[in-house]
Design a protein around this motif. Structure first.
Motif, PDB file in Angstrom:
ATOM      1  N   ALA A  28      39.271  27.703  33.287  1.00  0.00           N
ATOM      2  CA  ALA A  28      38.603  27.693  31.950  1.00  0.00           C
ATOM      3  C   ALA A  28      39.430  28.356  30.977  1.00  0.00           C
ATOM      4  N   GLU A  29      40.244  29.517  31.159  1.00  0.00           N
ATOM      5  CA  GLU A  29      40.974  30.226  30.073  1.00  0.00           C
ATOM      6  C   GLU A  29      41.965  29.325  29.666  1.00  0.00           C
ATOM      7  N   LEU A  30      42.744  28.493  30.677  1.00  0.00           N
ATOM      8  CA  LEU A  30      43.978  27.527  30.342  1.00  0.00           C
ATOM      9  C   LEU A  30      43.249  26.464  29.392  1.00  0.00           C
ATOM     10  N   ILE A  31      41.981  25.986  29.712  1.00  0.00           N
ATOM     11  CA  ILE A  31      41.512  24.627  29.100  1.00  0.00           C
ATOM     12  C   ILE A  31      40.709  25.278  27.717  1.00  0.00           C
ATOM     13  N   ASP A  32      40.466  26.336  27.667  1.00  0.00           N
ATOM     14  CA  ASP A  32      39.642  27.163  26.649  1.00  0.00           C
ATOM     15  C   ASP A  32      38.242  26.289  26.418  1.00  0.00           C
ATOM     16  N   PHE A  33      37.716  26.231  27.653  1.00  0.00           N
ATOM     17  CA  PHE A  33      36.362  25.795  27.922  1.00  0.00           C
ATOM     18  C   PHE A  33      35.595  26.333  29.039  1.00  0.00           C
ATOM     19  N   TYR A  34      34.496  27.345  28.783  1.00  0.00           N
ATOM     20  CA  TYR A  34      34.118  28.001  29.756  1.00  0.00           C
ATOM     21  C   TYR A  34      32.636  27.229  30.205  1.00  0.00           C
ATOM     22  N   THR A 108      43.890   5.961  49.569  1.00  0.00           N
ATOM     23  CA  THR A 108      44.118   6.587  48.201  1.00  0.00           C
ATOM     24  C   THR A 108      43.563   7.887  47.912  1.00  0.00           C
ATOM     25  N   LEU A 109      44.418   9.013  47.682  1.00  0.00           N
ATOM     26  CA  LEU A 109      43.825  10.228  47.115  1.00  0.00           C
ATOM     27  C   LEU A 109      43.559  10.280  45.750  1.00  0.00           C
ATOM     28  N   ILE A 110      42.410  10.817  45.513  1.00  0.00           N
ATOM     29  CA  ILE A 110      42.066  10.946  43.937  1.00  0.00           C
ATOM     30  C   ILE A 110      42.016  12.225  43.825  1.00  0.00           C
ATOM     31  N   VAL A 111      42.115  12.581  42.294  1.00  0.00           N
ATOM     32  CA  VAL A 111      41.751  14.021  41.848  1.00  0.00           C
ATOM     33  C   VAL A 111      41.719  13.822  40.459  1.00  0.00           C
ATOM     34  N   SER A 112      41.018  14.867  39.934  1.00  0.00           N
ATOM     35  CA  SER A 112      41.002  15.011  38.394  1.00  0.00           C
ATOM     36  C   SER A 112      40.742  16.620  38.173  1.00  0.00           C
ATOM     37  N   THR A 113      41.514  16.798  37.038  1.00  0.00           N
ATOM     38  CA  THR A 113      41.612  18.110  36.337  1.00  0.00           C
ATOM     39  C   THR A 113      41.228  18.189  34.580  1.00  0.00           C
ATOM     40  N   GLY A 114      41.169  19.371  34.180  1.00  0.00           N
ATOM     41  CA  GLY A 114      41.205  19.580  32.857  1.00  0.00           C
ATOM     42  C   GLY A 114      42.461  18.997  32.142  1.00  0.00           C
ATOM     43  N   SER A 115      42.292  18.366  31.189  1.00  0.00           N
ATOM     44  CA  SER A 115      43.351  17.710  30.443  1.00  0.00           C
ATOM     45  C   SER A 115      44.433  18.644  29.901  1.00  0.00           C
ATOM     46  N   LYS A 116      43.732  19.895  29.782  1.00  0.00           N
ATOM     47  CA  LYS A 116      44.836  21.228  29.183  1.00  0.00           C
ATOM     48  C   LYS A 116      45.253  21.821  30.201  1.00  0.00           C
TER      49      LYS A 116
END
Length: 151
Positions: A28-34, A108-116
């Motif tokens: 949350a701190e890295l992407i500045d979205f809490y 297929t492995l899939i994953v997602s994360t905050g773009s920031k």
């Protein structure tokens, strides 16, 4: 040591939450979205999520957790988290390698994360994942998706 976690057991779910909350607080701190959903999870929410959880234990303490859902042809990584006091010990890599060894071998492995979340993006790219897209989830939150073919 990596072992399956019975998330329906409230003691184990609490243990997972004790890794999840500080880990996602860092994101949350890295992407500045809490307002990210994992920071709102409770023990009962984890117990009902339908994911399979695996933990990496360091000297008897849960240091990192990965959770997945397996569907036909897809291993969907829902969570990959390491307690901040165990950062940079290779735990995320070990958990990912463990999951890559699951299934039938052609998923297929899939994953997602905050773009920031540049550390996570670097980690997935370094681990052979390819960016498949970016999606605006809500104002202030972009998510980057990745996949990796297993043969």
């Amino acid at each position: 040591m990596i072992k399956k976690i019975d998330i329906t057991n409230s003691q184990f779910a609490e243990e997972v939450l004790s890794v999840q909350l500080p880990s996602y607080q860092v994101e949350a701190e890295l992407i500045d979205f809490y307002d990210i959903p994992p920071l709102k999870d409770t023990v009962s929410m984890l117990q009902r999520c339908g994911e399979m959880f695996y933990g990496c234990y360091v000297d008897g303490e849960l240091g990192g957790v990965i959770s997945i859902k397996i569907e036909v042809g897809i291993i969907d990584i829902h969570r990959l988290m390491v307690h901040p006091k165990h950062f940079r010990k290779g735990i995320a890599g070990r958990l990912l390698e463990f999951i890559e060894g699951c299934g039938e071998g052609d998923e297929t492995l899939i994953v997602s994360t905050g773009s920031k979340n540049t550390p996570a993006i670097y980690f997935y790219e370094k681990s052979g994942f390819v960016k498949t897209g970016e999606m605006k989830v809500m104002e202030g939150l972009l998510i980057t998706s990745f996949e990796k073919e297993r043969k």
